[in-house]
Every structure is written in structure tokens, then in C-alpha cells.
Enzyme design. Structure first.
Site, mmCIF file in Angstrom:
data_model
loop_
_atom_site.group_PDB
_atom_site.id
_atom_site.type_symbol
_atom_site.label_atom_id
_atom_site.label_comp_id
_atom_site.label_asym_id
_atom_site.label_seq_id
_atom_site.Cartn_x
_atom_site.Cartn_y
_atom_site.Cartn_z
ATOM 1 N NE ARG A 157 -3.721 -1.989 0.299
ATOM 2 C CZ ARG A 157 -3.457 -3.086 -0.356
ATOM 3 N NH1 ARG A 157 -2.539 -3.718 -0.901
ATOM 4 N NH2 ARG A 157 -4.512 -4.379 -0.130
ATOM 5 C CB SER A 226 -8.878 -1.366 4.237
ATOM 6 O OG SER A 226 -9.068 -2.413 3.777
ATOM 7 C CD GLU A 322 -5.666 0.515 2.539
ATOM 8 O OE1 GLU A 322 -5.172 -0.483 3.429
ATOM 9 O OE2 GLU A 322 -6.047 0.339 1.427
HETATM 10 C C1 LIG Z 1 -15.277 -0.348 -1.044
HETATM 11 C C2 LIG Z 1 -13.951 0.087 -1.058
HETATM 12 C C3 LIG Z 1 -12.960 -1.343 -1.291
HETATM 13 C C4 LIG Z 1 -11.792 -1.008 -1.595
HETATM 14 N N1 LIG Z 1 -10.940 -2.111 -1.693
HETATM 15 C C5 LIG Z 1 -9.522 -1.969 -1.759
HETATM 16 C C6 LIG Z 1 -9.037 -3.270 -2.316
HETATM 17 O O1 LIG Z 1 -9.299 -4.092 -2.165
HETATM 18 N N2 LIG Z 1 -7.448 -2.923 -2.456
HETATM 19 C C7 LIG Z 1 -6.920 -1.601 -2.299
HETATM 20 O O2 LIG Z 1 -5.687 -1.481 -2.501
HETATM 21 N N3 LIG Z 1 -7.668 -0.510 -2.237
HETATM 22 C C8 LIG Z 1 -9.019 -0.476 -2.000
HETATM 23 N N4 LIG Z 1 -9.995 0.338 -1.860
HETATM 24 C C9 LIG Z 1 -9.068 1.817 -1.656
HETATM 25 C C10 LIG Z 1 -9.160 2.544 -3.232
HETATM 26 O O3 LIG Z 1 -10.256 2.086 -3.936
HETATM 27 C C11 LIG Z 1 -7.899 2.698 -3.951
HETATM 28 O O4 LIG Z 1 -7.020 3.461 -3.082
HETATM 29 C C12 LIG Z 1 -8.009 3.271 -5.012
HETATM 30 O O5 LIG Z 1 -6.774 3.295 -5.742
HETATM 31 C C13 LIG Z 1 -8.527 4.761 -4.956
HETATM 32 O O6 LIG Z 1 -8.786 5.401 -5.975
HETATM 33 P P1 LIG Z 1 -9.345 6.785 -6.164
HETATM 34 O O7 LIG Z 1 -9.095 7.375 -7.816
HETATM 35 O O8 LIG Z 1 -10.760 6.913 -5.846
HETATM 36 O O9 LIG Z 1 -8.280 7.736 -5.421
HETATM 37 P P2 LIG Z 1 -8.524 8.860 -4.488
HETATM 38 O O10 LIG Z 1 -8.856 8.518 -3.230
HETATM 39 O O11 LIG Z 1 -9.127 10.179 -5.237
HETATM 40 O O12 LIG Z 1 -6.846 9.596 -4.368
HETATM 41 C C14 LIG Z 1 -6.216 8.504 -3.396
HETATM 42 C C15 LIG Z 1 -4.517 9.164 -3.334
HETATM 43 O O13 LIG Z 1 -4.011 9.021 -4.702
HETATM 44 C C16 LIG Z 1 -3.545 10.414 -5.288
HETATM 45 N N5 LIG Z 1 -4.041 10.364 -6.592
HETATM 46 C C17 LIG Z 1 -5.132 10.307 -7.085
HETATM 47 N N6 LIG Z 1 -4.982 10.335 -8.465
HETATM 48 C C18 LIG Z 1 -3.527 10.824 -8.682
HETATM 49 C C19 LIG Z 1 -2.964 11.042 -9.866
HETATM 50 N N7 LIG Z 1 -3.680 11.106 -11.148
HETATM 51 N N8 LIG Z 1 -1.808 11.595 -9.730
HETATM 52 C C20 LIG Z 1 -1.170 11.490 -8.455
HETATM 53 N N9 LIG Z 1 -2.022 11.056 -7.461
HETATM 54 C C21 LIG Z 1 -3.139 10.715 -7.643
HETATM 55 C C22 LIG Z 1 -4.550 11.459 -4.316
HETATM 56 O O14 LIG Z 1 -3.720 12.569 -4.224
HETATM 57 C C23 LIG Z 1 -4.548 10.777 -3.053
HETATM 58 O O15 LIG Z 1 -3.387 10.669 -2.438
HETATM 59 C C24 LIG Z 1 -11.236 0.348 -1.545
HETATM 60 C C25 LIG Z 1 -12.154 1.368 -1.422
HETATM 61 C C26 LIG Z 1 -13.349 1.140 -1.364
HETATM 62 C C27 LIG Z 1 -14.345 2.574 -1.044
#
Ligand SMILES: Cc1cc2nc3c(=O)[nH]c(=O)nc-3n(C[C@H](O)[C@H](O)[C@H](O)COP(=O)(O)OP(=O)(O)OC[C@H]3O[C@@H](n4cnc5c(N)ncnc54)[C@H](O)[C@@H]3O)c2cc1C
Length: 334
Positions: A157, A226, A322
């Protein structure tokens, strides 16, 4: 496109009420050139790992870049995907086209660009296994560059993109290589019932089924997945814990590091029914904190602190978030 006072409840999966005073949607690469990076700027993907606990007073840069292509070599399928694309849609698209590899990572919410940031992982597979290159635009220095996978510092992570000093690195595209020589990854207990010769589509269906049973759908019960990372302890700490809790689940990462299940620790600390205002621990999966309706940012922070304190008191284990907790001007620590 730039807006003042933009509502954020529909831009993060925890759906807390908040507003951004300065919101920009990035729809094409040239939009990045116009940005003036400030210390309180924040890059937002789909908001599924981000919790806005207050109104955001800085500049919010929302990634809406789209597009992507698949090419083929003798040995692999090569994907180049724009960072604003939806991750799960690319998992299903590739698997349906007969391209295996990403099936264990199905139904992880969020954008492609955020996937390498925290090195998304599930059911025994992490995205770092497939990344060959990440394309970056540095919003502070206004220059583009590429990072090879070996330079991304991928870990559990974690990656180079999470470092505070690289907060201005906007990931524009992610390159993945999916080898044609493929075998299903079925070691994770939930997948062990599948036939060893399962194809990628069967694995993906199983992963989706398991996830839908275990995890609350953010569209119905807002959450950010998580909330805490699974903590890592050393051998002597594990030995102490095993004396008192012989059933404690653990996973050996290497000779000196052992990963514990944060959900189990929270459950055993008697916190499954714990809540603060509208924020609570999810009954089926204690690692997930949820917004039961009208939760405030303060409710979430108080609940998270309580969970951390109780787990620390009972097991002497430190839980770190996380999720990315945002206050008025940027990242908060618990
Ligand atoms: C129901 C649920 C289940 C999940 N299950 C998992 C799982 O099984 N495994 C897992 O690893 N995660 C899981 N997650 C967490 C999440 O899905 C991941 O972390 C995902 O990659 C976040 O994507 P996002 O676009 O929503 O990121 P955001 O929440 O928008 O951003 C997350 C981080 O990434 C940065 N960021 C976003 N886009 C960029 C970019 N283009 N350039 C630079 N930085 C950027 C942001 O600044 C922030 O620090 C889960 C979340 C939920 C709600």
C-alpha cells in the site's frame, strides 16, 4: 474548468458533507500547464481512498483524463491507460477480451491513476506486478517525465507517489504489461475453492462475488474501504501475542516481518458495534468504517482515534490509516 464552492459529498466515497473553495477538473493534458501549484493543492481521483473531514480551503485538482489502448507482442498484452479512467472497467474490459491478469483486482473502486499511488492489491495480487511505466506531469515544475516500475518504490500500500515531497506529481497515464503465459492466483483462502484450471473470467466472477458479500457498497453505505493498513510486527511481538491469543491470524512477509489482520484486531478489541455520531465500524468487516447517514468529519476522526487507542491498549499494536484524511488545508494525521 474552474469552479468556486463545489460540493464534495459526491466526489469522495465516504460522502461526508464538505465543499472545496477552488475546484478544477482536468479533462485534457494541456489543462495541467495552466495550474499554479501551491502547498495546499491536492490531486483527486475518484475519491475512494480520500476522506474530506472538513471544507477544503486549497486548490482541488480533479483528474478527469480519459482514453487508453491495448497492443500486443508475442509474449504479452501492453496497456497504456489514461489516469482518469475507471480501474474496474479496465479489469472487466481486458478479462472479457480474453486478456488475463487483472482479475484478482476486480471491483476495487477508483481511478487508474490512483492505483499505483497506494499499489492497490487484493486476493494475493498487487498492481506493481504489472506496471512497466508511470507517466507523470510535475505541476510544480511544469515538466513531464516517465518513471520505470523499478523506480516507483512499490511496497505494501505504498509507493514513491505517496511521499509528501512528490505531492505535485500528477500521474497522467499508467502502462501495464500482462504476460500471455498466465496462471490463476488462487492462494487466497476465499479463492481456494475454485478449480486449479479456472480461467480469468471465473476468477473475476468469484472475486466480485466475495467482495460483494464482504464489503459494503459505497453507493449504499458510504465508506472508503479498509480504513487502516494491516499492521506489521516483528517475531518477538508475534510470539508474545500468540501466547495470549493463539488464534491470531498472521501472514509472514519475510523472516523478520509479520503482517497481522487489522480487522481481526478491531473485532477482538470489542469495537464491532462502536460508533460516534453517524460514523461506525462496519458489522461484517471491522476494518471498514462507514458513514451511516449524517456523519461529520469529526465523528470519523473520533471513531478512528478510539479504534486506534483500543487496539493499541489490548495488543500494543499501532494502526495507521490506509485512507487519506484531509482537513481544511491538506493531509491530517490521526
Ligand atoms: C469499498 C472499497 C473497497 C476497496 N478495496 C480496496 C482493495 O481491495 N485494495 C486496495 O488497494 N484498495 C482498496 N480500496 C481503496 C481505493 O479503492 C484505492 O486506493 C483506489 O486506488 C483509490 O482510487 P481513487 O481514484 O478513488 O483515489 P483518490 O481517493 O481520489 O486518491 C487517493 C490518493 O491518490 C492520489 N492520486 C489520485 N489520482 C492521482 C493522480 N492522477 N496522480 C497523482 N496522485 C493521485 C490522491 O492525491 C490521494 O493521495 C477500496 C475502497 C473502497 C471504497
Amino acid at each position: 474548468m474552474r469552479f468556486r464552492m463545489t460540493a464534495l459529498h459526491n466526489k469522495h466515497s465516504f460522502a461526508l458533507k464538505a465543499e472545496a473553495s477552488d475546484y478544477l477538473a482536468i479533462k485534457k493534458l494541456s489543462d495541467l500547464e495552466k495550474i499554479v501549484w501551491t502547498k495546499d493543492s491536492w490531486i483527486l481521483g475518484a475519491g475512494s481512498n480520500t476522506v474530506f473531514t472538513q471544507n477544503y480551503a486549497g486548490q482541488l485538482i480533479h483528474n478527469c483524463l480519459s482514453g487508453g489502448e491495448i497492443s500486443e507482442t508475442d509474449d504479452s498484452y501492453e496497456l497504456c491507460i489514461a489516469s482518469g479512467e475507471n480501474w474496474h472497467e479496465w479489469v472487466t474490459r481486458t478479462v472479457r477480451q480474453g486478456i488475463p491478469g487483472l482479475e484478482n483486482l476486480a471491483l476495487i473502486p477508483g481511478s487508474v491513476g490512483a492505483a499505483p499511488v497506494q499499489n492497490i492489491g487484493a486476493y494475493g495480487v498487487e498492481i506493481s506486478r504489472f506496471v512497466t511505466q508511470v507517466d507523470v506531469y510535475d505541476l510544480a515544475e511544469h515538466r513531464s517525465f516517465h518513471l520505470a516500475a523499478a523506480d516507483c518504490q512499490f511496497a505494501y500500500r505504498d509507493s514513491i507517489f505517496k511521499k509528501v515531497e512528490h505531492a505535485s506529481w500528477f500521474i497522467t497515464a499508467v502502462h501495464l504489461s500482462l504476460p500471455k503465459d498466465w496462471a490463476p492466483v488462487l492462494e487466497y483462502p476465499d479463492l481456494q475453492g475454485l478449480p486449479v484450471r479456472s480461467d480469468a473470467s471465473q476468477v473475476m466472477q468469484k472475486v466480485i462475488e466475495v467482495r460483494q458479500n464482504k464489503l459494503p457498497d459505497p453507493r449504499q453505505i458510504p465508506n472508503a474501504g479498509s480504513f487502516f493498513k494491516n499492521p506489521v510486527v516483528d517475531e518477538s511481538h508475534l510470539e508474545q501475542l500468540l501466547k495470549e491469543y493463539p488464534d491470531i491470524p498472521y501472514f509472514r512477509i519475510n523472516e523478520s516481518q509479520i503482517k497481522l489482520a487489522a480487522g481481526w484486531l478491531i473485532d477482538q478489541a470489542g469495537l464491532k458495534t462502536c460508533s460516534f455520531g453517524g460514523a461506525g465500524v462496519h458489522q461484517k468487516q471491522a476494518l471498514v468504517l462507514v458513514n451511516r447517514g449524517e456523519a461529520t468529519g469529526d465523528d470519523v476522526l473520533q471513531l478512528a482515534q478510539r479504534v486506534r487507542q483500543e487496539v493499541n491498549k489490548k495488543f500494543a499494536v499501532h494502526l495507521s490509516p490506509e485512507v487519506r484524511l484531509l482537513g481544511e488545508k491538506g493531509l491530517l494525521s490521526l
